[in-house]
Design a protein around this motif. Sequence first.
Motif, short mmCIF file in Angstrom:
data_model
loop_
_atom_site.label_atom_id
_atom_site.label_comp_id
_atom_site.label_asym_id
_atom_site.label_seq_id
_atom_site.Cartn_x
_atom_site.Cartn_y
_atom_site.Cartn_z
N GLU A 89 9.00 0.99 5.10
CA GLU A 89 8.13 2.12 5.39
C GLU A 89 8.67 2.95 6.54
OE1 GLU A 89 4.69 -0.20 6.04
OE2 GLU A 89 3.88 0.07 4.03
N VAL B 72 -2.80 11.99 -0.45
CA VAL B 72 -1.36 12.17 -0.71
C VAL B 72 -0.92 13.56 -0.27
CG1 VAL B 72 0.35 12.36 -2.55
CG2 VAL B 72 -1.28 10.48 -2.56
N ARG C 43 0.86 1.73 -1.00
CA ARG C 43 1.31 2.80 -0.12
C ARG C 43 0.45 2.84 1.12
NH1 ARG C 43 2.42 9.19 -1.57
NH2 ARG C 43 2.84 9.84 0.58
N ARG C 44 1.12 3.01 2.26
CA ARG C 44 0.41 3.11 3.53
C ARG C 44 0.44 4.55 4.02
NH1 ARG C 44 2.00 -1.68 7.52
NH2 ARG C 44 0.17 -0.82 8.53
N SER D 16 0.01 0.67 -6.20
CA SER D 16 -0.42 1.33 -4.96
C SER D 16 -1.83 1.90 -5.09
CB SER D 16 0.55 2.45 -4.60
OG SER D 16 0.64 3.40 -5.66
N ASP E 74 1.96 13.86 2.56
CA ASP E 74 3.27 14.43 2.22
C ASP E 74 3.53 15.74 2.91
OD1 ASP E 74 3.77 12.30 0.64
OD2 ASP E 74 3.22 13.27 -1.25
N ARG F 225 11.42 5.05 5.28
CA ARG F 225 10.94 6.21 4.53
C ARG F 225 10.49 7.32 5.46
NH1 ARG F 225 5.89 7.97 2.77
NH2 ARG F 225 4.88 6.11 3.62
N ASP G 10 3.86 -0.60 -10.14
CA ASP G 10 3.23 0.28 -9.14
C ASP G 10 1.74 -0.05 -9.08
OD1 ASP G 10 2.49 2.19 -7.40
OD2 ASP G 10 3.04 3.91 -8.64
N ASP H 236 7.21 3.17 -1.30
CA ASP H 236 6.40 3.89 -2.27
C ASP H 236 5.23 3.08 -2.81
OD1 ASP H 236 7.83 2.08 -3.69
OD2 ASP H 236 8.76 3.50 -5.06
N GLY H 237 5.06 1.84 -2.30
CA GLY H 237 3.94 1.01 -2.71
C GLY H 237 4.17 0.17 -3.94
#
Length: 835
Positions: A514, A481, A402-403, A367, A485, A517, A365, A298-299
Amino acid sequence: MGGPDPLRVRRAVELTRVGMWWEELARAFWPLGVVLALSLTAIAFGGAEALSSGGLLWFMALVVLALLATGYRGFRRFRKPSRDAALGRVDATLPGRPLSALRDHVAIGAEDDGTVALWQAHLTRMRNEANAARMVIPDAKLRWRDPVALRLVGLAAIVMTLLFAPSGRFGQGIAALGATFRPAPVAPSTLENAPSWEGWAEPPSYTRRPTIYLNALPEAQALELPKGSKLSFRLYGEGAGVTQDIGAAVSGGDPAAPEFIAERDGLVEVGGRQFPITVVPDAAPTVQPVVAADRRADGRFVQPFAAADDNGVVSGSAVIALDLSTIDRRFGLSVAPEPREPVRIELPLPATGSRKDIRGQLASDLSRHPWANLPVTVALEVVDGIDQKGSSPAVRMMLPGRRFFDPLAASLIEVRRDLLWSRENASRSAQVLRAVSWQPDGFMDPALAEGLRGAIGTLEAGPLTEEARNKLAQVLWDAAVALEDGGLADALERMQQAQERLSEAIRNGASPDEIQRLMDELREATDAYTDMLAQQGQDPSEKFDRSPQQGQQITGDQIQKMMDEIQRLMNEGRMAEAQELLDQFNRMMQNMRVTQGQGGSGEGRQRPMNRLADTLREQQKLADEAMRQMQDQYGQFQPDGQNGQGSEQSQGLADRQRELREDLGRQRGLMPGRGTPEGDQARRSLDDAGRAMEEAEQALREGDPSGAMERQAQAIQDMRDGMRALGEMTARNQQQGQDGQPQQGQQDGGPDGPSSEGNGPRGLAENYRDQPQLDPLGRSTEGNGGSITTGDQLAEGGDPSRRARDLQDEIRRRSGERERPEDERDYLDRLLDNF
């Protein structure tokens, strides 16, 4: 007619007499009560302390005189009420005074019959009137004797004392009154036994050490004091003094109360005693990262750290600076970056307890920060109570962020990074956005295309302000995002997108977190697709075809096996083989078509209950290992160096708990009985079990085995409830099949329905329909009373620990029955002792 009730008349007369006592006391002694109330109120509110010794004596004399005068007045006016007076008062309230009439006699005409009859009638009427005798309410008529209402002043004073007087002040006032009669202490003729000095050593407040009373120390005892401690003395008598060489004296002090600051080792001499002083300098704090910072999917930036100080750490922070020398200065990074201050994040320190040795974890965080996924240096800093600083060497790393693996989302994030790097990249960013949004029909959402055109217009409008740049960066982030997603209405397209992103991540060498995820996203997308098919009444296993030429089918259970195999290969680092299997999975999705199931479908439907039982057994084993770890941690001696081993063991158990939770989630997606009450109940129970497993995993990672055991026990119970619901569904379907009704399997299993070889829900409960019934104590009702369980304890519906509690409650109830024989109750008490 009957006579009067003697008991009622006597009660009325006695109660009236009690009231007359109150009247006489109130009339005679109300002034005495007022004086007492006002005197007590004055003492309770500190009047005795406010007066001098002479004034206090006069006050006491006035109070005593007032009490004597009012008391003498009361004794003179008090009259003891008699019973005859009370009888007369009651009689006066009745018509005809019947109580007096009943005591009269006939004086004339006693021999005349007419007179006698008339007299008897009169007595009868008086007896009836006497039955109405009641107590007379007392009335002291103080309003006539106290026209100025002094009695109300005394009552108000008492109420104010009870409500508002300070607690303990009354006792202090009584003590002050008693002190006026206590003889003054005689001063001793000599002070040989009294100390001629007193001394204290007070460490600095940040050390949290107590003050030392020097007079209580043994002779010639050496003192170790933190640097900066203050030594203060009180000197009594003439000729007393302090000599020392430990530090400078506090300026402006009283010569009779000298003070010194301990700055170096030395000797303090006072009143014939010597105190060797050793000054301990305050050590600088230390801090260091425990392991390398963790890059999460999640970064979030996660950095475990350890800090220490001899007197406690006051504050700390992590300083993140851009490592410009190691950045690949190409494309949007070729221009000079806009100056930015290093990122400073406060270290989490415990709010209570000692801060001498701290082990914590910094999580933040970052990110969305402009430096996300760029080289940075991270240095940890801590400060102690005297502002001494300790820092760790700067560590070079890639700032976690986040990637994005969706190509369009990744391009938008790169444009955002270039704009945050420098606003000079505005024209270049506009060109990139024009390129990615060229002819958007068919591959880009119209709303997104319209938003990109607005962003291009903003970039090409002229000089870009910092506020406009930041707003544009937020828009690009939200769009990326949304693309990453999914947000796709078609579940099949989402599943294909997840597979492509996972393949892209493997090819680009993404981190294990990652990849995990993205693998979870692929599982979720597959479960969502199969759920959609099931809701439409189709068999999900019939939607996959491995080869269009051979027509080889893959069941839903085999799909899960393929995904498990991909997971295992990635965990072992065999990325090439995992990629090959992913490509095969992609070809399956491209060749999807509806086919009829052949062979093995019954096994695929029968297997979920068996897999759920296997997961239940594994969870029980994991709970047993957590219990053994807790016993090792709290019940046995741990030599130095074992804490790290225990932490590694907890992390291993947490990883296993996560695998069980993921496996349970896969099983839930392929569970039969959707839409039935039992099937929905089973799914809710497995959802609860999954949440309990997640909380148990978190507890294990935090080193809390007892909390993990509690949540694992809850997960086991929820899984048993789910299996019990599936068993009930199977039994109902079997009954419907015997009665000629359609079975649930025909609704869930496709056009052909279940076969007689165990397909459908009948096969799911094959291992449970022949289990013997149990009594409340867990014993079989089929004759094998010596067996407590029926084989597999994890598959049984009842909870053995609950049955043990029920048995213990029954024994306790019987042992409390006193009518049972003493020998039996002694035996029951011994059983309770064994519990």
